[in-house]
Write a protein that holds these residues in place. Structure first.
Motif, PDB file in Angstrom:
ATOM      1  N   VAL A 123       0.847  -1.201   0.000  1.00 29.57           N
ATOM      2  CA  VAL A 123       0.000   0.000   0.000  1.00 29.57           C
ATOM      3  C   VAL A 123       0.886   1.256   0.000  1.00 29.57           C
ATOM      4  O   VAL A 123       0.683   2.182  -0.785  1.00 29.57           O
ATOM      5  CB  VAL A 123      -0.923  -0.003   1.255  1.00 29.57           C
ATOM      6  N   VAL A 124       1.892   1.266   0.885  1.00 33.91           N
ATOM      7  CA  VAL A 124       2.777   2.429   1.002  1.00 33.91           C
ATOM      8  C   VAL A 124       3.544   2.655  -0.311  1.00 33.91           C
ATOM      9  O   VAL A 124       3.811   3.786  -0.705  1.00 33.91           O
ATOM     10  CB  VAL A 124       3.762   2.255   2.190  1.00 33.91           C
ATOM     11  N   GLY A 125       3.880   1.540  -0.985  1.00 29.68           N
ATOM     12  CA  GLY A 125       4.607   1.633  -2.258  1.00 29.68           C
ATOM     13  C   GLY A 125       3.892   2.502  -3.288  1.00 29.68           C
ATOM     14  O   GLY A 125       4.525   3.172  -4.107  1.00 29.68           O
ATOM     15  N   ARG A 126       2.551   2.535  -3.195  1.00 27.21           N
ATOM     16  CA  ARG A 126       1.782   3.355  -4.146  1.00 27.21           C
ATOM     17  C   ARG A 126       2.033   4.849  -3.915  1.00 27.21           C
ATOM     18  O   ARG A 126       1.721   5.679  -4.777  1.00 27.21           O
ATOM     19  CB  ARG A 126       0.277   3.053  -4.007  1.00 27.21           C
ATOM     20  N   LEU A 127       2.583   5.163  -2.748  1.00 26.27           N
ATOM     21  CA  LEU A 127       2.831   6.579  -2.419  1.00 26.27           C
ATOM     22  C   LEU A 127       4.290   6.972  -2.629  1.00 26.27           C
ATOM     23  O   LEU A 127       4.714   8.055  -2.243  1.00 26.27           O
ATOM     24  CB  LEU A 127       2.454   6.835  -0.950  1.00 26.27           C
ATOM     25  N   GLY A 128       5.046   6.046  -3.236  1.00 27.53           N
ATOM     26  CA  GLY A 128       6.481   6.284  -3.422  1.00 27.53           C
ATOM     27  C   GLY A 128       6.822   7.611  -4.058  1.00 27.53           C
ATOM     28  O   GLY A 128       7.760   8.287  -3.648  1.00 27.53           O
ATOM     29  N   ARG A 129       6.006   8.012  -5.048  1.00 27.34           N
ATOM     30  CA  ARG A 129       6.313   9.250  -5.774  1.00 27.34           C
ATOM     31  C   ARG A 129       6.133  10.483  -4.914  1.00 27.34           C
ATOM     32  O   ARG A 129       6.759  11.517  -5.139  1.00 27.34           O
ATOM     33  CB  ARG A 129       5.422   9.375  -7.000  1.00 27.34           C
ATOM     34  N   VAL A 130       5.246  10.380  -3.923  1.00 29.92           N
ATOM     35  CA  VAL A 130       5.004  11.525  -3.034  1.00 29.92           C
ATOM     36  C   VAL A 130       5.978  11.493  -1.856  1.00 29.92           C
ATOM     37  O   VAL A 130       6.632  12.476  -1.529  1.00 29.92           O
ATOM     38  CB  VAL A 130       3.544  11.500  -2.479  1.00 29.92           C
ATOM     39  N   LEU A 131       6.075  10.309  -1.217  1.00 30.94           N
ATOM     40  CA  LEU A 131       6.884  10.200   0.001  1.00 30.94           C
ATOM     41  C   LEU A 131       8.384  10.112  -0.278  1.00 30.94           C
ATOM     42  O   LEU A 131       9.191  10.636   0.489  1.00 30.94           O
ATOM     43  CB  LEU A 131       6.442   8.974   0.815  1.00 30.94           C
ATOM     44  N   GLY A 132       8.749   9.445  -1.392  1.00 34.03           N
ATOM     45  CA  GLY A 132      10.168   9.250  -1.725  1.00 34.03           C
ATOM     46  C   GLY A 132      10.988  10.524  -1.758  1.00 34.03           C
ATOM     47  O   GLY A 132      11.958  10.678  -1.008  1.00 34.03           O
ATOM     48  N   PRO A 133      10.594  11.494  -2.621  1.00 36.96           N
ATOM     49  CA  PRO A 133      11.385  12.732  -2.729  1.00 36.96           C
ATOM     50  C   PRO A 133      11.480  13.514  -1.411  1.00 36.96           C
ATOM     51  O   PRO A 133      12.397  14.291  -1.199  1.00 36.96           O
ATOM     52  CB  PRO A 133      10.617  13.543  -3.779  1.00 36.96           C
ATOM     53  N   LYS A 134      10.509  13.291  -0.511  1.00 33.79           N
ATOM     54  CA  LYS A 134      10.525  14.004   0.771  1.00 33.79           C
ATOM     55  C   LYS A 134      11.275  13.224   1.853  1.00 33.79           C
ATOM     56  O   LYS A 134      11.325  13.622   3.010  1.00 33.79           O
ATOM     57  CB  LYS A 134       9.096  14.288   1.230  1.00 33.79           C
ATOM     58  N   GLY A 135      11.848  12.072   1.461  1.00 33.56           N
ATOM     59  CA  GLY A 135      12.599  11.260   2.432  1.00 33.56           C
ATOM     60  C   GLY A 135      11.696  10.628   3.479  1.00 33.56           C
ATOM     61  O   GLY A 135      12.123  10.337   4.589  1.00 33.56           O
ATOM     62  N   LEU A 136      10.421  10.407   3.131  1.00 37.99           N
ATOM     63  CA  LEU A 136       9.464   9.882   4.116  1.00 37.99           C
ATOM     64  C   LEU A 136       9.129   8.403   3.934  1.00 37.99           C
ATOM     65  O   LEU A 136       8.339   7.856   4.689  1.00 37.99           O
ATOM     66  CB  LEU A 136       8.159  10.695   4.051  1.00 37.99           C
ATOM     67  N   MET A 137       9.737   7.752   2.934  1.00 36.20           N
ATOM     68  CA  MET A 137       9.416   6.338   2.717  1.00 36.20           C
ATOM     69  C   MET A 137       9.948   5.486   3.867  1.00 36.20           C
ATOM     70  O   MET A 137      11.118   5.602   4.245  1.00 36.20           O
ATOM     71  CB  MET A 137      10.051   5.840   1.416  1.00 36.20           C
TER      72      MET A 137
END
Length: 229
Positions: A123-137
Motif C-alpha cells: 500500500v505504502v509503495g503506491r505513495l512512493g512518488r510523493v513520500l520518496g522525494p521528501k525522504g518519508l518512505m
C-alpha cells in the motif's frame, strides 16, 4: 540587512582556516545562534564514499540521548489491532488504505516520520512518488518497517533520527537546539558520529570522514578537526 549584519558579527568569532575540537565548536555554535527563535543545531558530514554505488551507501538511524528538541509527528500504516497498538503507543495518525487518497490527492503531509508494518508496504509503495522525494518512505534499515510499532514509535518520539547520504555524499542531521546545554549537544553529536563511523561500508577506501561542520539554522558553520575520527 539585519540578518546579514548578525551573520557577519557571528562569523567574526570563527577562524575560517581553523578546525576546532568538538567542545570548542559546540560552544561557538551556541554563541553564534542569535536568532529570535530556538535555532536547530545541525551536523554536516562529507564522506569519502561514492553513494552512486550500492555497496558504498551509508544509511541508518540512531536515538540521540537528549532527543532533537523537536516534536515529531508519526504516521503509522498498519491494519487490524496494529492500528490500535500504534495509537496507544503515541502515534499521531494510524490507518491503512484510506490514507492513500488523502496523501495522494489532497496533498496531506502533516507528519514527519512514516512507519509501516511489512504487510502494508504494498500500500505504502503506491505513495512512493510523493513520500520518496521528501525522504518519508519507510525503510527497514531505519527501523521504520517493522511489526514492533510500539518500539518504533517510542524510539522516534525519544529522539531517533535517520541519517543518509545526499547526492553529493554529505549527511545532514539535526543534533539538537541552541537552547540545549553544551554537554547535551556534545553527547548527541558523539552518539551520531559513532553510528556513522560504525556504518562505514567495507567498500569505502581512503579517508572516510572528509570534513565535519556544525552550524545553527541562521549561523555560520564551524569546522571540526576530523583526525580523531
Amino acid at each position: 540587512m539585519k540578518t546579514g549584519k548578525r551573520y557577519s558579527e557571528a562569523a567574526k568569532l570563527i577562524e575560517k582556516t581553523k578546525t576546532y575540537d568538538l567542545e570548542e565548536a559546540v560552544a561557538l555554535v551556541k554563541k553564534t545562534a542569535s536568532a529570535k527563535f530556538d535555532e536547530t543545531i545541525e551536523a554536516h558530514f562529507r564522506l569519502g564514499v561514492d553513494g552512486r554505488h550500492a555497496d558504498q551507501q551509508v544509511r541508518g538511524a540512531v536515538v540521540l540521548p537528549h532527543g532533537t528538541g523537536k516534536t515529531v509527528k508519526v504516521l503509522v500504516f498498519a491494519k487490524g489491532n496494529k492500528v490500535d497498538e500504534a495509537l496507544a503507543a503515541g502515534a499521531d495518525y494510524a490507518g491503512g488504505d484510506e490514507l492513500v487518497p488523502k496523501i495522494q490527492n489532497e496533498g496531506w503531509l502533516d507528519f514527519d516520520v512514516v512507519v509501516a508494518t511489512p504487510d502494508m508496504m504494498g500500500v505504502v509503495g503506491r505513495l512512493g512518488r510523493v513520500l520518496g522525494p521528501k525522504g518519508l518512505m519507510p525503510n527497514p534499515k531505519a527501523g521504520t518497517v517493522t511489526m514492533d510499532v510500539t518500539k518504533a514509535i517510542n524510539d522516534i518520539k525519544a529522539g531517533k533520527i535517520e541519517y543518509r547520504l545526499d547526492k553529493s555524499n554529505i549527511i545532514h542531521v539535526p543534533i539538537g537546539k541552541a537552547s540545549f546545554t553544551e554537554e547535551q549537544l556534545t553527547d548527541n553529536f558523539q552518539t551520531l558520529i559513532d553510528a556513522v563511523v560504525k556504518a562505514k561500508p567495507a567498500a569505502a577506501k581512503g579517508q572516510y570522514i572528509k570534513s565535519l561542520v556544525v552550524a545553527s539554522t541562521m549561523g555560520p558553520g564551524v569546522k571540526l578537526n576530523v583526525t580523531k575520527y
